[in-house]
Each structure stands twice: as structure tokens, then as C-alpha cells.
Write a protein that holds these residues in place. Structure first.
Motif, short mmCIF file in Angstrom:
data_model
loop_
_atom_site.label_atom_id
_atom_site.label_comp_id
_atom_site.label_asym_id
_atom_site.label_seq_id
_atom_site.Cartn_x
_atom_site.Cartn_y
_atom_site.Cartn_z
N GLU A 167 0.81 -1.23 0.00
CA GLU A 167 0.00 0.00 0.00
C GLU A 167 0.84 1.28 0.00
O GLU A 167 0.35 2.34 -0.37
CB GLU A 167 -0.95 0.01 1.21
N LYS A 168 2.07 1.18 0.49
CA LYS A 168 2.96 2.35 0.57
C LYS A 168 2.29 3.58 1.21
O LYS A 168 2.21 4.65 0.60
CB LYS A 168 3.51 2.72 -0.82
N PRO A 169 1.82 3.44 2.45
CA PRO A 169 1.21 4.59 3.14
C PRO A 169 2.29 5.56 3.61
O PRO A 169 3.46 5.16 3.73
CB PRO A 169 0.54 3.94 4.34
N ASP A 170 1.91 6.83 3.86
CA ASP A 170 2.89 7.71 4.52
C ASP A 170 2.82 7.56 6.04
O ASP A 170 3.71 8.00 6.75
CB ASP A 170 2.75 9.19 4.08
N THR A 171 1.76 6.90 6.54
CA THR A 171 1.59 6.77 7.99
C THR A 171 1.04 5.38 8.36
O THR A 171 0.11 4.89 7.70
CB THR A 171 0.59 7.83 8.52
N VAL A 172 1.63 4.78 9.38
CA VAL A 172 1.03 3.58 9.99
C VAL A 172 0.89 3.84 11.49
O VAL A 172 1.63 4.64 12.05
CB VAL A 172 1.87 2.30 9.76
N VAL A 173 -0.08 3.17 12.09
CA VAL A 173 -0.35 3.35 13.53
C VAL A 173 -0.43 2.00 14.22
O VAL A 173 -1.20 1.14 13.79
CB VAL A 173 -1.70 4.05 13.77
N LEU A 174 0.35 1.84 15.27
CA LEU A 174 0.18 0.70 16.16
C LEU A 174 -0.14 1.25 17.55
O LEU A 174 0.59 2.10 18.06
CB LEU A 174 1.46 -0.14 16.26
N ILE A 175 -1.24 0.78 18.14
CA ILE A 175 -1.50 1.10 19.54
C ILE A 175 -1.01 -0.12 20.32
O ILE A 175 -1.41 -1.24 20.03
CB ILE A 175 -3.00 1.33 19.81
N ASN A 176 -0.13 0.11 21.28
CA ASN A 176 0.50 -1.02 21.96
C ASN A 176 0.57 -0.77 23.46
O ASN A 176 1.30 0.11 23.89
CB ASN A 176 1.92 -1.21 21.41
N PRO A 177 -0.19 -1.56 24.25
CA PRO A 177 -1.21 -2.54 23.87
C PRO A 177 -2.38 -1.86 23.16
O PRO A 177 -2.67 -0.70 23.41
CB PRO A 177 -1.68 -3.13 25.20
N PRO A 180 -9.40 -1.58 21.57
CA PRO A 180 -10.05 -2.02 22.81
C PRO A 180 -9.74 -3.46 23.26
O PRO A 180 -10.43 -3.94 24.15
CB PRO A 180 -11.52 -1.95 22.42
N ASN A 181 -8.76 -4.14 22.67
CA ASN A 181 -8.59 -5.55 23.04
C ASN A 181 -7.39 -5.85 23.92
O ASN A 181 -7.30 -6.93 24.50
CB ASN A 181 -8.54 -6.43 21.78
N GLY A 182 -6.43 -4.91 24.02
CA GLY A 182 -5.29 -5.16 24.91
C GLY A 182 -4.19 -6.00 24.30
O GLY A 182 -3.24 -6.38 24.98
N LYS A 318 -16.05 -15.11 26.51
CA LYS A 318 -14.68 -15.36 26.08
C LYS A 318 -13.87 -14.10 26.32
O LYS A 318 -14.22 -13.02 25.84
CB LYS A 318 -14.63 -15.73 24.60
N VAL A 319 -12.81 -14.24 27.11
CA VAL A 319 -11.95 -13.10 27.43
C VAL A 319 -10.74 -13.16 26.51
O VAL A 319 -9.98 -14.13 26.52
CB VAL A 319 -11.49 -13.17 28.90
N TYR A 320 -10.54 -12.14 25.68
CA TYR A 320 -9.41 -12.13 24.76
C TYR A 320 -8.14 -11.72 25.49
O TYR A 320 -8.19 -10.94 26.44
CB TYR A 320 -9.70 -11.22 23.56
N PRO A 321 -6.99 -12.28 25.06
CA PRO A 321 -5.74 -11.99 25.77
C PRO A 321 -5.42 -10.50 25.77
O PRO A 321 -5.50 -9.85 24.73
CB PRO A 321 -4.67 -12.76 24.98
N SER A 322 -5.10 -9.97 26.92
CA SER A 322 -4.84 -8.53 27.06
C SER A 322 -3.64 -8.28 27.95
O SER A 322 -3.51 -8.90 29.01
CB SER A 322 -6.07 -7.85 27.67
N LEU A 323 -2.77 -7.37 27.54
CA LEU A 323 -1.74 -6.88 28.44
C LEU A 323 -1.98 -5.41 28.77
O LEU A 323 -1.06 -4.67 29.10
CB LEU A 323 -0.34 -7.12 27.87
N ALA A 324 -3.24 -5.00 28.66
CA ALA A 324 -3.61 -3.66 29.11
C ALA A 324 -4.39 -3.79 30.42
O ALA A 324 -4.40 -4.88 31.02
CB ALA A 324 -4.44 -2.96 28.04
N ASN A 325 -5.05 -2.74 30.85
CA ASN A 325 -5.83 -2.81 32.09
C ASN A 325 -7.32 -2.99 31.81
O ASN A 325 -8.16 -2.58 32.60
CB ASN A 325 -5.59 -1.57 32.96
#
Lengths: 390, 390
Positions: A167-177, A180-182, A318-325
């Protein structure tokens, strides 16, 4: 199926109206309490904040500003300018002060970065925090990368790299964690991704929940800050609202290449932080405060682990794996997220986040925040009661 | 000529360095105190704020938030969104809530308006508050309209209209009263200007000092708010920092056409106000608070009038007419503004604003803010001493 009385159905329609008015963010508990005084909200499990960190901040605030009456100076006078507050953080973060930009919450920084640096195409993982797609300029092309239920909403690293290369974007975003899933990407993988994707002009990592994550039982804080030295395209965004429990103060920072920060400051952001936010950042870099903060951080992480484990024992969830709060929780028995949330609110005074408006989530999901140990216990019991006696 | 010791000359060079680092705004007294601990700053006459209004706010804050411990909610939780806080103001301002935009201080609003609505040409009166020309986008053409010493820096209405008709800008800005000289345009003239200049897309009036102005001895507040009903192109900007004495909280609002506000909200500004700013706005619209506020407002206006009259009796100073809480003062005996400011700081602990960096001012000017009655007395005596015993 959960059943509701006529009065309860009326409240339900009022909540729907308020939720609609709040856009893609839910009404906060004060708005709910004002508009629906008949509700008794006891536990705000919609709210992603470490309550013990708030306690700690209040202890310092009381001792240093309230008891001494220095609070007057903080309220009366202009706070310092952006670059002066940024300089406070330089030693602690071990990066040049010329790479630090402070914001009135992470949200102001997200807006500033998207408006000033993203001009063509952005890749956003779904589900996500909605401002990342809401605040992009009209002419920007948004490419969504769906995280899949079958992968537990974890990012597939190699297919992500392929997508970016295609896709060659000028911007990518990672939210870590990720919110809403952590879901968490470990630091070694972050470095690998940065190394493979050097051609992306703006590689944004939002670490607003990073203090809740850990890679082993020492619970050491792992953050990507130092990588800004190697990767000029890396922009780190950090809200202080969640892990430090001070959302009302509006404090956040970003680390980015010097010329990007220069461009932002040339455009404004002069006195964008309040006197209390400046006070917070001065406190944040003090050894004594940090030592006490790391104690409450680990206590909260351990309680949160215990809470997630307890949630996972409840049938039909079902609780999805999360390393957030917070944990993303799927309801498997056909109950809708709205009905479950409504029952929790009406019968137990517990407010959880209905994820029906989160694009990229198919199914019935709620997001539950970890609160104090005793509140978490009540949340688990309420869910057990509702789901076993519908 | 004023003379200085070697030690004083060293302090002078450090102040010059700090001033340079602060850009077009002077270092605040906390920065000065930190960097030059040998200085004893007693009176901040650089700071344009009503100290009695701060007292009043602190009384309410103490009673309502500190004594009750409700301060925790204000710090811990997210404040309301922009449009929710805006709605609080609608009744008091008697305008539709859909025309109100709240900002983290007026400075954020200036930035938002200039970035989003000013695309071709702006006319700015000089001298002015520097962000109005600093924050315009690179491609915007800035036309300066010089206010003249011989006119006491008052706006010449007819030649202004001619200039606007000739230049056809998309944006004009009036600060009323103007910063740094306090020149005031009465409300009838504002209405006349608006009527004559209907073709300007963005007619900005910054009323950040309007509570200090008056048109007769009843001291009634005269503001242009109601004119937003008649003139769709009118944008009013209002800082609460000065007249309400709460610069540290960062609170301001703007009134503008609904579609302009919509455009801003679409671009962000979601949680741009802090919990304390939200608390302030809730307080601001309460009758009891307003009644007490108008008492301290009039007291401060009367003391400021008395102060300006006393300044005007000092030989070798010319005090320009001001209806704000500060006066632009020209030094006529050849002493430089820097030297006079330095002497006031070193010998009397009084910090005044040197206007050497204000574009459009030729000569030696300082700006002096009105403080408490007793502080004003000390400022007058200090100036008398210095200028009669140089």
C-alpha cells in the motif's frame, strides 16, 4: 434472554440517545448521572485508569500544593511554554529535549500529528481507538487492516509488513497494547517491524497503555522510547491519563524527529498544558514519586491478571488476551452487549463499555476495565449472576 | 542614563538570553526565579490578570472541591467533550450552543481558527498579540495595518474600512481592547464596522480583555456576543485567563457560525479542556458567582483607573489611553526600556513587560499591568524614584 421492566426499557432508550449524542465515545458517568438520576452507578468499569495511581498523585498534590497553598500559583499564572515543559522530561526519557512535544492529553497529539504529517494514506488496524480514523484529513486515504477473532486480535506481523509494502502509506499506527482488546506486540517485534518498514514516513506507536504491559514476571517497563534514536520515522504518543490515573488533568507527550516537532511548534501549541499538567510532569520525573508509582503499578498489574483469570472462568464469556488494564469480552450465549451492559448498570450499578460501535468487531463484545481489587470482585460476581440466571 | 554594577550587567545578559529563548513571549516569573535565583521578584506587573478574581475563584474552589474532596473526581476522570462544555455557556451568553466552541485558553482557539479558516489573506493591526501573525499558515498573505503613535494607537475607522475594501482579505482581526496598548473600540463602532465589512469571510474580535473595559461610569459590560446573530462572519474569541484570573487552568471559548464550529469539531478538539476548566465554566454561569465577580471586576477597574492616573503624573513617561488592565508606557528621557525594566527588577523586584520585540512600536515602550492597590502604589513610587534619580 435477559428481560427488562417497562421502566428499565425507558432507561434503555435514554441511554441509547445519550450514547448517540456522544458520537463514537460513550457518555461519561457524570453525564449519565446528570441525565438519568435514577441510576445508581457504583463502579465505572468503562474507565481505563489505575485508581491506585490516582491515590498516589492525590497524596503528593495534597502535601505539595494544597497544604502549602501553592495551588494558587498553579491556577493563577500562565504555565510554561511547550518546550519548557518538554525539557523537564528529557533526562527521564533519555532523549533530546528537542524531540519531545507535550500535549493536552494524547488526543491533542493524535490530532496534531494526523493534521500536520499525514497527507496521503494511513493504515489503521481494526478494532482501534476511533480518533485515529476520525481525525485524518478528508483527502487522506484510510486502509484498514482487520485483526481477526481467530488470531485473538493479535497482529499478524508478516502479513502486516506485506500490506504496508503493497500500500505504501505515509503513515502507519500501532496502539500497543491495542485499544479495545489489549493485544500486545513485544519490544523485539516492534524493533523488527521498524527495521522492515523504514520507508514509512510516519511510524506512529501509541503507548498510552504501556505501563500496564510486561514481558515477564519482573514486570519491567518495556517501551519503544530508545528506538527513536535509531528510527527517525518513529513517533511515540503517550497519554498519562490511564497509567497515572489523571485523565482530568489532560497530560501527554510525544517523541518525534526534531524537524517534525519544530513544524508543530511553528504552528502553535504554545501554552497548551495547564499549570496542573506542568506540576504533574515535574512530579513524574522525581525519583521518590517514581519509586512509589512503580509499586502501585505492579500491584495493579497483579490484581488485573487475577481479575482477567476470574473473568475467564465465567461460562458463556470469552476473554481475549490482554496486556492492558482492560479486557475485550465476547458474549457467547446470544445475549446482546447492550442488554448485558444495561442489566449490569441497572441491577449492580456497574458501567461497562459496549463495543457495538467499534468498527471491525463482529459479534457481541463488551470491554471491561480493571478497577480496585474489591470492585473487580463485584464485577465478576455480577457477571456470574447475570449469565447463570438470565 | 541608568547605571549598573558588574553583577547587574551579568544578570542583564542572562535575562536577554532567557528572553531570546522564550521567543516573542517573555519568560514567566517562575522561569526567571529558577534560572536567576538571586533575583527577588515581588510584583509581576508583566502579568495581565485580575488578582481579586483569582481570590474569588479560590474561595469557591476551596469550598466546593477541596473541602469536599470532590477535587479527586475532577482530576481522575475524563472531562466532558467540547460540545457538552459549550452547552453550559449557551444560556448565559444567549447564543445557540451550536455556535460555541471551547478551547484550552484563547491561544488554542486562535490557532484553530487561523489554521482552518484563514487561507489567503489576513489584515492585522500593529502593535498586536504576536500569535495572530505567528500562527497563520505559510501560504497566507499578511497585511499589517499600523496604528500610529500620533493617534494614540487608536484604530482609524474609515481608513481601516478603506484598507479592507482595497485588500479584500478573507480574515481581519480586532483585539478589543487591544494588546499591548489597551485601545478600545466602542460597541456601536464595532457594529458599524461589521455592517460595512460584511464581505470579509472571518471577522475575528478577540475580547480577551473586554471585562476591563467600560463605556460610562456604570461600568456595564459591553461585548459583541449578541452581534453574532446578525453577522454570520463574526468570530468572537474569549480568554478567561485575564479577567477571571485563572491563566493556569487554560479556559476560553469562541462564538462562530454553526458550520465553522462543525468543521472544527470534525477535526478534533474532543477532550481539549481539563476537569478544572469544566468546573470553572460551570461556576462561571452561576448567578451567585457572577454577582460576586462583578463586584471584584468594578473594584479592579476603579483601582486601575486610579493607577493609570498616577502613572501619568510621572515625568518623562507617556501613558497611552487604555481600557484594559495594562498601560503602554513610553519612556521619553532616552532611557531604554530594557534598562528601565532591569532597574525595576533589580532594585524593586518589579517585573514589567519590555516591548522592544513588539513589531510596530518605534521608541522605548514598556507595558505595565495593574495589580493590587498596594502593589500599584509600589510600582508608581519605584518609577518615580528611578526616573527622578537616574
Amino acid at each position: 434472554m435477559l428481560t427488562f421492566s417497562k421502566e428499565e426499557a425507558l432507561i434503555a432508550s435514554q441511554i441509547k440517545k445519550l450514547t448517540h449524542e456522544a458520537g463514537s465515545h460513550h457518555p461519561n458517568i457524570f453525564t449519565l448521572a446528570r441525565e438519568l438520576p435514577q441510576l445508581k452507578i457504583e463502579i465505572d468499569a468503562c474507565f481505563l485508569s489505575n485508581p491506585y495511581a490516582t491515590d498516589l498523585f492525590l497524596t503528593y498534590l495534597t502535601r505539595e500544593l494544597l497544604d502549602t497553598h501553592k495551588i494558587r500559583d498553579v491556577l493563577e499564572f500562565y504555565p510554561s511554554q511547550n518546550q519548557v515543559i518538554a525539557a523537564i522530561l528529557a533526562d527521564h526519557l533519555a532523549v533530546s529535549k528537542n524531540k519531545i512535544f507535550v500535549g493536552s492529553g494524547a488526543i491533542e497529539i493524535i490530532q496534531a500529528i494526523l493534521h500536520n504529517f499525514t497527507s496521503k494514506k494511513i493504515i489503521i488496524n481494526l478494532p482501534t481507538f476511533s480518533p485515529f480514523y476520525e481525525f485524518v484529513k478528508d483527502e487522506v486515504n484510510i486502509v484498514y487492516n482487520h485483526l481477526h477473532k481467530k488470531d485473538n486480535f493479535q497482529l499478524n506481523i508478516e502479513s502486516y509488513i506485506q500490506l504496508v509494502e503493497r500500500e505504501k502509506p505515509d503513515t502507519v499506527v500501532l496502539i500497543n497494547p491495542n485499544n479495545p482488546n489489549g493485544g500486545y506486540i513485544n519490544l523485539a517485534t516492534i524493533e523488527y517491524l521498524l527495521d522492515r518498514l523504514r520507508g514509512v514516513e510516519n511510524f506512529i506507536i501509541d503507548e498510552s497503555f504501556i505501563h500496564f504491559a510486561y514481558e515477564d514476571e519482573t514486570y519491567q517497563l518495556k517501551r519503544a522510547v530508545a528506538l527513536t534514536k535509531t528510527f527517525e520515522n518513529l513517533l511515540i504518543i503517550k497519554s498519562m491519563s490511564k497509567d497515572f490515573g489523571i485523565a482530568g488533568i489532560r497530560a501527554g507527550y510525544a517523541i518525534m524527529a526534531e524537524e517534525k516537532r519544530e513544524r508543530l511548534l511553528k504552528n502553535g501549541y504554545l501554552w497548551n498544558l495547564s499549570g496542573l499538567a506542568e506540576y504533574f510532569f515535574k512530579l513524574y520525573v522525581q525519583d521518590e514519586f517514581l519509586k512509589e508509582y512503580y509499586e502501585v503499578r505492579i500491584r495493579y498489574i497483579q490484581e488485573t491478571k487475577y481479575f482477567f483469570a476470574a473473568l475467564a472462568t465465567i461460562p458463556n464469556l470469552k476473554v481475549y488476551p490482554s496486556l492492558a488494564n482492560f479486557a475485550l469480552v465476547e458474549i457467547l450465549d446470544g445475549t446482546s452487549a447492550f442488554d448485558l451492559g444495561l442489566k449490569m448498570l441497572l441491577k449492580y450499578g456497574i458501567y461497562v463499555r459496549n463495543c457495538a460501535d467499534k468498527i471491525g468487531l463482529k459479534g457481541e463484545f463488551i470491554r471491561i476495565a480493571s478497577r480496585t481489587k474489591s470492585e473487580n470482585k463485584i464485577i465478576v460476581q455480577a457477571l456470574k449472576d447475570i449469565l447463570s440466571n438470565p
